[in-house]
Design a protein around this motif. Structure first.
Motif, PDB file in Angstrom:
ATOM      1  N   GLU A 129       0.857  -1.184   0.000  1.00 21.67           N
ATOM      2  CA  GLU A 129       0.000   0.000   0.000  1.00 21.67           C
ATOM      3  C   GLU A 129       0.889   1.228   0.000  1.00 21.67           C
ATOM      4  OE1 GLU A 129      -3.226   0.049  -0.353  1.00 21.67           O
ATOM      5  OE2 GLU A 129      -3.449  -2.133  -0.282  1.00 21.67           O
ATOM      6  N   VAL A 130       0.532   2.220  -0.796  1.00 18.25           N
ATOM      7  CA  VAL A 130       1.346   3.422  -0.961  1.00 18.25           C
ATOM      8  C   VAL A 130       0.537   4.640  -0.526  1.00 18.25           C
ATOM      9  CG1 VAL A 130       2.617   4.865  -2.599  1.00 18.25           C
ATOM     10  CG2 VAL A 130       2.561   2.365  -2.906  1.00 18.25           C
ATOM     11  N   ALA A 131       1.139   5.508   0.297  1.00 16.48           N
ATOM     12  CA  ALA A 131       0.431   6.705   0.752  1.00 16.48           C
ATOM     13  C   ALA A 131       1.407   7.838   1.010  1.00 16.48           C
ATOM     14  CB  ALA A 131      -0.351   6.405   2.031  1.00 16.48           C
ATOM     15  N   VAL A 132       1.064   9.046   0.555  1.00 14.97           N
ATOM     16  CA  VAL A 132       1.807  10.251   0.923  1.00 14.97           C
ATOM     17  C   VAL A 132       1.325  10.676   2.303  1.00 14.97           C
ATOM     18  CG1 VAL A 132       2.339  12.640   0.323  1.00 14.97           C
ATOM     19  CG2 VAL A 132       1.999  10.951  -1.493  1.00 14.97           C
ATOM     20  N   ARG A 133       2.239  10.797   3.249  1.00 15.24           N
ATOM     21  CA  ARG A 133       1.880  11.084   4.647  1.00 15.24           C
ATOM     22  C   ARG A 133       1.986  12.581   4.935  1.00 15.24           C
ATOM     23  NH1 ARG A 133       1.954   6.809   8.268  1.00 15.24           N
ATOM     24  NH2 ARG A 133       1.327   8.485   9.713  1.00 15.24           N
ATOM     25  N   ASP A 134       0.895  13.283   4.726  1.00 12.94           N
ATOM     26  CA  ASP A 134       0.875  14.724   4.957  1.00 12.94           C
ATOM     27  C   ASP A 134       0.908  15.079   6.436  1.00 12.94           C
ATOM     28  OD1 ASP A 134       0.758  15.369   2.239  1.00 12.94           O
ATOM     29  OD2 ASP A 134      -1.411  15.119   2.178  1.00 12.94           O
ATOM     30  N   ASP A 135       0.684  14.097   7.312  1.00 12.93           N
ATOM     31  CA  ASP A 135       0.717  14.353   8.752  1.00 12.93           C
ATOM     32  C   ASP A 135       2.131  14.356   9.313  1.00 12.93           C
ATOM     33  OD1 ASP A 135       0.710  11.576   8.072  1.00 12.93           O
ATOM     34  OD2 ASP A 135       0.437  11.100  10.194  1.00 12.93           O
ATOM     35  N   LEU A 136       3.123  14.079   8.452  1.00 12.60           N
ATOM     36  CA  LEU A 136       4.504  13.996   8.890  1.00 12.60           C
ATOM     37  C   LEU A 136       5.342  15.104   8.254  1.00 12.60           C
ATOM     38  CD1 LEU A 136       4.999  10.120   8.569  1.00 12.60           C
ATOM     39  CD2 LEU A 136       4.484  11.426  10.647  1.00 12.60           C
ATOM     40  N   ALA A 137       6.314  15.592   8.999  1.00  6.99           N
ATOM     41  CA  ALA A 137       7.224  16.631   8.512  1.00  6.99           C
ATOM     42  C   ALA A 137       8.644  16.098   8.525  1.00  6.99           C
ATOM     43  CB  ALA A 137       7.122  17.880   9.387  1.00  6.99           C
ATOM     44  N   VAL A 138       9.551  16.794   7.838  1.00  9.13           N
ATOM     45  CA  VAL A 138      10.957  16.399   7.777  1.00  9.13           C
ATOM     46  C   VAL A 138      11.818  17.519   8.349  1.00  9.13           C
ATOM     47  CG1 VAL A 138      12.870  15.742   6.279  1.00  9.13           C
ATOM     48  CG2 VAL A 138      10.552  14.947   5.755  1.00  9.13           C
ATOM     49  N   LEU A 139      12.680  17.166   9.295  1.00  6.31           N
ATOM     50  CA  LEU A 139      13.673  18.076   9.844  1.00  6.31           C
ATOM     51  C   LEU A 139      15.052  17.503   9.541  1.00  6.31           C
ATOM     52  CD1 LEU A 139      12.148  18.789  13.386  1.00  6.31           C
ATOM     53  CD2 LEU A 139      11.848  20.117  11.287  1.00  6.31           C
ATOM     54  N   ALA A 140      15.992  18.346   9.142  1.00  2.00           N
ATOM     55  CA  ALA A 140      17.312  17.871   8.737  1.00  2.00           C
ATOM     56  C   ALA A 140      18.395  18.502   9.589  1.00  2.00           C
ATOM     57  CB  ALA A 140      17.550  18.174   7.260  1.00  2.00           C
ATOM     58  N   PHE A 141      19.515  17.785   9.719  1.00  2.00           N
ATOM     59  CA  PHE A 141      20.617  18.265  10.548  1.00  2.00           C
ATOM     60  C   PHE A 141      21.867  17.481  10.208  1.00  2.00           C
ATOM     61  CE2 PHE A 141      18.086  15.066  12.679  1.00  2.00           C
ATOM     62  CZ  PHE A 141      19.021  14.098  13.029  1.00  2.00           C
ATOM     63  N   PHE A 142      23.008  17.979  10.679  1.00  2.00           N
ATOM     64  CA  PHE A 142      24.244  17.222  10.616  1.00  2.00           C
ATOM     65  C   PHE A 142      24.391  16.431  11.906  1.00  2.00           C
ATOM     66  CE2 PHE A 142      25.230  19.732   6.994  1.00  2.00           C
ATOM     67  CZ  PHE A 142      26.171  18.998   6.279  1.00  2.00           C
ATOM     68  N   GLN A 143      24.842  15.193  11.777  1.00  2.00           N
ATOM     69  CA  GLN A 143      24.886  14.288  12.911  1.00  2.00           C
ATOM     70  C   GLN A 143      25.952  14.684  13.930  1.00  2.00           C
ATOM     71  OE1 GLN A 143      24.913  10.079  11.477  1.00  2.00           O
ATOM     72  NE2 GLN A 143      24.923  11.068   9.472  1.00  2.00           N
ATOM     73  N   GLY A 144      25.692  14.290  15.193  1.00  2.00           N
ATOM     74  CA  GLY A 144      26.732  14.331  16.205  1.00  2.00           C
ATOM     75  C   GLY A 144      26.783  15.545  17.090  1.00  2.00           C
ATOM     76  N   ALA A 145      25.682  16.260  17.284  1.00  2.00           N
ATOM     77  CA  ALA A 145      25.726  17.425  18.166  1.00  2.00           C
ATOM     78  C   ALA A 145      24.367  17.613  18.828  1.00  2.00           C
ATOM     79  CB  ALA A 145      26.149  18.681  17.400  1.00  2.00           C
ATOM     80  N   GLU A 146      24.243  18.746  19.537  1.00  2.00           N
ATOM     81  CA  GLU A 146      23.051  18.950  20.359  1.00  2.00           C
ATOM     82  C   GLU A 146      21.772  19.017  19.546  1.00  2.00           C
ATOM     83  OE1 GLU A 146      24.817  23.146  19.695  1.00  2.00           O
ATOM     84  OE2 GLU A 146      25.533  21.095  19.990  1.00  2.00           O
ATOM     85  N   ALA A 147      21.837  19.515  18.320  1.00  2.00           N
ATOM     86  CA  ALA A 147      20.633  19.613  17.495  1.00  2.00           C
ATOM     87  C   ALA A 147      20.056  18.228  17.241  1.00  2.00           C
ATOM     88  CB  ALA A 147      20.964  20.300  16.172  1.00  2.00           C
ATOM     89  N   GLN A 148      20.920  17.277  16.973  1.00  2.00           N
ATOM     90  CA  GLN A 148      20.465  15.912  16.727  1.00  2.00           C
ATOM     91  C   GLN A 148      19.737  15.361  17.946  1.00  2.00           C
ATOM     92  OE1 GLN A 148      23.570  13.189  15.681  1.00  2.00           O
ATOM     93  NE2 GLN A 148      22.255  11.391  15.763  1.00  2.00           N
ATOM     94  N   GLU A 149      20.301  15.555  19.132  1.00  2.00           N
ATOM     95  CA  GLU A 149      19.702  15.013  20.346  1.00  2.00           C
ATOM     96  C   GLU A 149      18.305  15.573  20.581  1.00  2.00           C
ATOM     97  OE1 GLU A 149      22.464  15.916  23.392  1.00  2.00           O
ATOM     98  OE2 GLU A 149      24.071  14.674  22.556  1.00  2.00           O
ATOM     99  N   ARG A 150      18.116  16.838  20.319  1.00  2.00           N
ATOM    100  CA  ARG A 150      16.809  17.457  20.535  1.00  2.00           C
ATOM    101  C   ARG A 150      15.783  16.923  19.545  1.00  2.00           C
ATOM    102  NH1 ARG A 150      14.338  18.676  22.939  1.00  2.00           N
ATOM    103  NH2 ARG A 150      13.504  20.772  22.745  1.00  2.00           N
TER     104      ARG A 150
END
Length: 379
Positions: A129-150
């Motif tokens: 089954e295929v569905a576009v999930r409009d209820d989900l968002a994408v956040l991006a970051f570089f790994q290995g620091a405080e932003a990732q943990e949050r």
């Protein structure tokens, strides 16, 4: 989320400047870029979307219709795939992470509806089954620091596995191939990750430091990382972008477009090649995607040798761009781009060399005309 929509949380932040795809910056794009590069900031990726592929046949099915080997993808493991047409041209691209029950595709927002429609048409009797999930968002970051943990604390995990896609661009993946001959590939430092977050949970990230899309684009271009919404056109084949590094498995089973992939890689050369350009002139002048690239000093419009696909102001490198050039352009050729009547000089950094491809060691047969004549039989 469709292209053009913006996360209310980040759009309400002080200094937010909006563009067609989301928040471009929050008042200081160069500082945001520096913070993002060291893992101290998070980018709201309103220009990305999430497609869920559920069902027991999902991995073997995706394996059979795309460029990547995903049939044995483990829960939590990340990879990347392309959908090619019968002639091997790129139609769709997606980051992939599986959670043991569903496969999640992270795609450029402008490609979400088209890819979901194509996947739905290709189901036939497969249990998917295929569905576009409009209820989900994408956040991006570089790994290995405080932003990732949050961000990790807010990541969606509907089946018990956090939905974080780790961009494989840092190294050549299993079954892949790198055309770039650079001794120190800039992608090795591109520790990029994209987290899938429920929109209802975004309110818990009020204290996360944001960075805009301009910062994300500058770091992507500097890493030579191709993107569907920027580099791909109607002629694109993966070899031209060095995309065999991470998105194509050269030893997997048959799939649409595989014949072209194999022919170009083993016997031919891609007709075009991706290059990074270091741009001269004012930092405030950047060529728009689609701008023509010409040989330096050429006045004839027919002297066009390529097109700009992406451009940005990098916090260390200054103005840079990715350009798709004709294979015949020498790697040391001086180039120019005309912007608003001003000619901007550009120096190349070769990503895909002109001799890329033709990797198979196919034995050459001696032509019949060159074979020594046999001795006539004795009488």
């Amino acid at each position: 989320m469709a292209a053009g929509d913006v996360s209310p949380l980040f759009a309400d932040r002080a200094g937010a400047v909006l563009g067609d795809e989301g928040v471009l910056h929050f008042g200081d794009p160069v500082r945001e870029q520096r913070r993002l590069a060291v893992g101290g900031a998070v980018v709201p990726r309103d220009d990305r979307a999430v497609i869920e592929v559920a069902g027991p046949d999902r991995l073997t099915w995706l394996d059979s219709i795309t460029s990547q080997a995903v049939s044995t993808l483990a829960a939590g493991e990340s990879t990347e795939l392309l959908v090619l047409d019968p002639q091997g041209r790129v139609e769709h691209a997606a980051g992939v992470v599986d959670d043991g029950a569903s496969t999640w595709l992270l795609v450029d927002a402008g490609d979400a509806a088209g890819l979901a429609k194509w996947l739905t048409m290709m189901r036939f009797r497969s249990r998917v089954e295929v569905a576009v999930r409009d209820d989900l968002a994408v956040l991006a970051f570089f790994q290995g620091a405080e932003a990732q943990e949050r961000v990790i604390a807010a990541v969606a995990g509907p089946n018990g596995v956090p939905l974080v896609w780790i961009d494989p661009w840092r190294q050549v993946t299993a079954g892949g191939w790198q055309y770039s001959a650079a001794p120190d590939h800039p992608g090795a430092d591109y520790a990029w990750a994209e987290a899938v977050v429920e929109r209802a949970a975004l309110g818990g990230l009020d204290d996360v430091e944001p960075a805009g899309l301009l910062a994300a684009e500058a770091l992507r271009i500097a890493a030579w990382r191709p993107r569907w919404s920027r580099e791909v056109d109607e002629r694109a084949i993966p070899h031209e972008y060095d995309w065999l590094r991470t998105a194509v498995h050269l030893n997997k089973g048959c799939y649409r477009g595989q014949e072209t992939v194999a022919k170009v890689h083993n016997l031919g050369h891609p007709p075009r090649r991706l290059a990074m350009l270091h741009l001269d002139g004012s930092d405030s002048v950047l060529p728009e995607p689609g701008s023509a690239v010409r040989m330096s000093g050429a006045d004839d419009a027919s002297a066009e040798v390529g097109r700009i696909s992406s451009s940005a102001l990098h916090h260390e490198l200054g103005p840079i761009a990715l350009a798709v050039l004709a294979r015949r352009v020498p790697g040391d050729a001086a180039l120019e781009i005309e912007v608003d009547g001003t000619r901007i000089a550009a120096a190349q950094e070769v990503i895909v060399p002109a001799d890329a491809g033709a990797t198979a060691e196919v034995p050459r047969l001696t032509r019949l005309s060159r074979r020594p004549l046999a001795e006539p039989p004795a009488r």
